[in-house]
Structures are given as C-alpha cells and as structure tokens.
Design a protein around this motif. Structure first.
Motif, PDB file in Angstrom:
ATOM      1  N   ARG A  12       0.823  -1.216   0.000  1.00 18.80           N
ATOM      2  CA  ARG A  12       0.000   0.000   0.000  1.00 18.80           C
ATOM      3  C   ARG A  12       0.852   1.258   0.000  1.00 18.80           C
ATOM      4  O   ARG A  12       1.958   1.293   0.549  1.00 18.80           O
ATOM      5  CB  ARG A  12      -0.995  -0.030   1.150  1.00 18.80           C
ATOM      6  N   ALA A  14       0.334   5.115   1.298  1.00 16.40           N
ATOM      7  CA  ALA A  14      -0.627   5.706   2.244  1.00 16.40           C
ATOM      8  C   ALA A  14      -0.343   7.188   2.508  1.00 16.40           C
ATOM      9  O   ALA A  14       0.070   7.557   3.605  1.00 16.40           O
ATOM     10  CB  ALA A  14      -0.587   4.907   3.549  1.00 16.40           C
ATOM     11  N   PRO A  15      -0.550   8.040   1.511  1.00 17.30           N
ATOM     12  CA  PRO A  15      -0.249   9.464   1.722  1.00 17.30           C
ATOM     13  C   PRO A  15      -1.318  10.186   2.542  1.00 17.30           C
ATOM     14  O   PRO A  15      -2.453   9.724   2.639  1.00 17.30           O
ATOM     15  CB  PRO A  15      -0.228  10.019   0.290  1.00 17.30           C
ATOM     16  N   SER A  16      -0.933  11.301   3.121  1.00 19.12           N
ATOM     17  CA  SER A  16      -1.887  12.177   3.813  1.00 19.12           C
ATOM     18  C   SER A  16      -2.189  13.356   2.891  1.00 19.12           C
ATOM     19  O   SER A  16      -1.251  13.980   2.383  1.00 19.12           O
ATOM     20  CB  SER A  16      -1.281  12.699   5.115  1.00 19.12           C
ATOM     21  N   GLU A  48      -4.697   8.812   4.258  1.00 17.01           N
ATOM     22  CA  GLU A  48      -4.552   8.953   5.714  1.00 17.01           C
ATOM     23  C   GLU A  48      -4.933  10.375   6.119  1.00 17.01           C
ATOM     24  O   GLU A  48      -4.086  11.273   6.235  1.00 17.01           O
ATOM     25  CB  GLU A  48      -3.118   8.579   6.127  1.00 17.01           C
ATOM     26  N   TYR A 211      -1.695   8.879  13.978  1.00 18.29           N
ATOM     27  CA  TYR A 211      -1.094   8.122  12.879  1.00 18.29           C
ATOM     28  C   TYR A 211      -0.735   6.707  13.335  1.00 18.29           C
ATOM     29  O   TYR A 211      -1.082   5.728  12.670  1.00 18.29           O
ATOM     30  CB  TYR A 211       0.152   8.884  12.385  1.00 18.29           C
ATOM     31  N   VAL A 215      -2.595   3.539  11.584  1.00 17.63           N
ATOM     32  CA  VAL A 215      -1.793   2.823  10.587  1.00 17.63           C
ATOM     33  C   VAL A 215      -1.721   1.326  10.916  1.00 17.63           C
ATOM     34  O   VAL A 215      -1.821   0.491  10.026  1.00 17.63           O
ATOM     35  CB  VAL A 215      -0.395   3.475  10.440  1.00 17.63           C
ATOM     36  N   ARG A 229       7.830   2.072   2.827  1.00 14.99           N
ATOM     37  CA  ARG A 229       7.673   3.509   3.054  1.00 14.99           C
ATOM     38  C   ARG A 229       9.044   4.148   3.278  1.00 14.99           C
ATOM     39  O   ARG A 229      10.062   3.447   3.399  1.00 14.99           O
ATOM     40  CB  ARG A 229       6.762   3.753   4.261  1.00 14.99           C
ATOM     41  N   LEU A 233      10.233   6.967   8.526  1.00 17.47           N
ATOM     42  CA  LEU A 233       9.299   6.264   9.411  1.00 17.47           C
ATOM     43  C   LEU A 233       9.900   4.988   9.996  1.00 17.47           C
ATOM     44  O   LEU A 233       9.217   4.220  10.682  1.00 17.47           O
ATOM     45  CB  LEU A 233       7.995   5.962   8.665  1.00 17.47           C
ATOM     46  N   LYS A 270       6.036  18.969   1.765  1.00 19.64           N
ATOM     47  CA  LYS A 270       4.916  19.170   0.837  1.00 19.64           C
ATOM     48  C   LYS A 270       4.793  20.623   0.418  1.00 19.64           C
ATOM     49  O   LYS A 270       4.094  20.947  -0.521  1.00 19.64           O
ATOM     50  CB  LYS A 270       3.627  18.675   1.475  1.00 19.64           C
TER      51      LYS A 270
HETATM   52  N1  GLU Z   1       0.614   8.757   6.004  1.00 22.64           N
HETATM   53  C1  GLU Z   1       2.029   8.715   6.219  1.00 22.64           C
HETATM   54  C2  GLU Z   1       2.695   9.872   5.498  1.00 22.64           C
HETATM   55  O1  GLU Z   1       2.092  10.462   4.627  1.00 22.64           O
HETATM   56  C3  GLU Z   1       2.676   7.436   5.733  1.00 22.64           C
HETATM   57  C4  GLU Z   1       2.242   6.252   6.512  1.00 22.64           C
HETATM   58  C5  GLU Z   1       3.000   4.970   6.287  1.00 22.64           C
HETATM   59  O2  GLU Z   1       3.418   4.685   5.142  1.00 22.64           O
HETATM   60  O3  GLU Z   1       3.121   4.217   7.240  1.00 22.64           O
HETATM   61  O4  GLU Z   1       3.822  10.175   5.818  1.00 22.64           O
END
Ligand code: GLU
Length: 295
Positions: A12, A14-16, A48, A211, A215, A229, A233, A270
């Motif tokens: 996956r 998973a952007p915010s 997210e 988060y 997550v 990712r 992280l 961003k």
């Molecule tokens: N939503 C997180 C972000 O945009 C990433 C989450 C993840 O990949 O665990 O940085």
C-alpha cells in the motif's frame, strides 16, 4: 475486504492529503507499485486523512491525479481513514481495557515550559528519535478516582500510551524484519525500541486517532503484508510493533526506502512546490522522466 495471501501479497501507498505530492512520494508510490507487480501482489492506495485540520479534498484529488499521471493504478475503493474513526476508537478502547493508556492534559506550551525548566536546572531531557522531548507529565500515575475526575472535566485531554507499562505487559523483545534499511543501514531482524518514543499520543480531542494507531489498525485490516515507506518512518516501526502485539495484529514485513533530499540536504516537504509532481507535469516533463529522476 480480501485478506492478503502468500500468493497475492498486499502493498500500500498511504499518503496524507495535507499538501501536494513531491518526488519523495513518487518514489514511494512507484516502489510499492513495482514491488507489488513483481510479487504478483495487490497495490492499494490509502488516504490517511485523520488530521481534519490539515487535510483537504483538493489535495486528495491531486493525489489521484498525480499517481494516475505517473501511470500507476490501484484497487478501488480507496480507503479513507476519516471514514473509519469508530475502528480506531475500538482499538483505543481495547488498549484502555489492558490498562496501558492514560489521559494526559499538558498542552504543548506546558510541555515546552516543563522541559525548558528541567533543562535550565542542568538536566538533559530525553528526546524521541524525531528530536521531540518525551512527555514530562505524570498523569500515568493518577489513581482511577482522579483519572475519572479528569475525564469528566472540561480540560481537553489526549490518550497516551504508557509505554513502560505496555512493554512490561508484552514481556518479550519485539522485533521486525527489515528488507530495506534504516538510517544507519540497519537491515534484517531489527529489535524494536518503543520506549525511545516515550508515551506517544494515540488520540486527542481534536484528532480522534493518531497516525500510529490508525496505521496499525488499517494495515492489519487490509491484510498488508509488506509495509514499504520512506526511511523517515523507520523508527516509528518500534511503536507500531508494540501496538500490533498489544492488539493481537499480524506482523507485516517492513521495507524502508531512501529519501529524496532537497538541495539543502533535507527531506522534501509538501510545501516545496518546485519538487511537486504537479509542477513537473506543468513544466512539460513526462512521467518517464519523473520516474527516471527518482529511481
Ligand atoms: N501517512 C504517512 C505519510 O504520509 C505514511 C504512513 C505509512 O506509510 O506508514 O507520511
């Protein structure tokens, strides 16, 4: 929701939606997509968006547009975290049942002042892997009666993980399998160190889940077998492994990839519009050029 199977591992991105995607996101999305394709797996896109104050529908629309322009395709429907707050609340409830969370009331300003006061007294206050001072409050020690008063009162509070208690409860060394690399090249079997984060926030009055909590709940629910990712992280994985263990969730394999750094040597943000995918598109660059730029 189909579960992951060894034949069809789930990946996956998973952007915010709190800004425009930049080259670092392009790299992450492409690596996920390509790893899923190479493994004969599934590629999901998850939005997210639990931080309602910073997330905007126009940024979500831009995510879809940018990823499609890059030539990526993903399964429908797309999961939006804001539509599943009840699940994160249930997970928090379960942690409450285990006695490993507590309501905390110190504001950011109070935390800053407490840490500054301690450091003025010559103490070096411990910081988490991101450099944020660990929570200095002591509400974790409140007797149940005083905790009930706090919960019934007007003061906003945040639920924090009592990390020491949680680590004690788990009573085993947690690890994860890293197929990418951490900031110091760590790879293979990694020992988690959740205590390094102190008592992280799991939910607050203006953001009903954090988060970390959402997550792990979503990765489990969507059967994500490979969490791929950015390296920023990597250390957060320690908290995720602890929450997974407390909530009886399966353990994914982790792959942290390199970050794309800006000219100043820092990771892209961003707000750095010049490295936004949309900016390259507007400047007439092709998806193949962007792919070549990041890979
Ligand atoms: N939503 C997180 C972000 O945009 C990433 C989450 C993840 O990949 O665990 O940085």
């Amino acid at each position: 929701m189909p579960r992951s199977s060894p034949e069809q591992p789930v990946f996956r991105f998973a952007p915010s939606p709190n800004g425009l995607l930049h080259l670092g996101h392009a790299l992450s999305a492409i690596i996920n997509h390509d790893m899923a394709a190479a493994a004969g797996g599934r590629f999901l896109l998850r939005i997210e968006d639990i931080d309602v104050k910073r997330c905007r529908p126009e940024f979500e629309a831009a995510i879809f547009e940018d990823l499609a322009w890059l030539g990526l395709s993903w399964e429908q429907p797309v999961r939006r975290q804001s539509e599943h707050l009840d699940l994160y609340a249930a997970a928090l409830q379960r942690l409450r049942g285990l006695g490993v969370v507590y309501p905390s009331v110190m504001t950011r300003g109070e935390i800053k002042a407490a840490v500054a006061a301690a450091e003025a007294g010559g103490k070096i206050w411990p910081r988490d892997p991101d450099g944020t001072p660990l929570y200095p409050g002591d509400e974790r020690n409140l007797p149940p009666s005083e905790q009930a008063v706090l919960l019934a009162g007007d003061r906003p509070y945040a639920w924090r993980l009592d990390v020491a208690k949680a680590v004690d409860l788990v009573a085993e060394t947690l690890t994860w399998i890293e197929t990418g690399a951490g900031p110091a090249g760590e790879t293979g079997v990694i020992t988690a160190d959740p205590a390094a984060w102190g008592d992280v926030i799991l939910s607050r009055s203006d953001a009903p889940s954090s988060y970390h909590l959402s997550v792990v709940v979503d990765d489990a629910l969507q059967g994500v077998a490979h969490v791929v990712r950015g390296r920023d992280l990597y250390h957060a994985t320690s908290v995720h492994r602890l929450l997974q263990r407390l909530l009886d969730l399966p353990e994914p394999i982790y792959h942290h990839h390199r970050l794309i750094l800006g000219p100043d040597g820092r990771k892209l943000s961003k707000s750095s519009q010049d490295t936004g995918i949309a900016a390259f598109r507007a400047a007439g660059r092709s998806p193949a050029e962007v792919r070549a730029m990041v890979l």
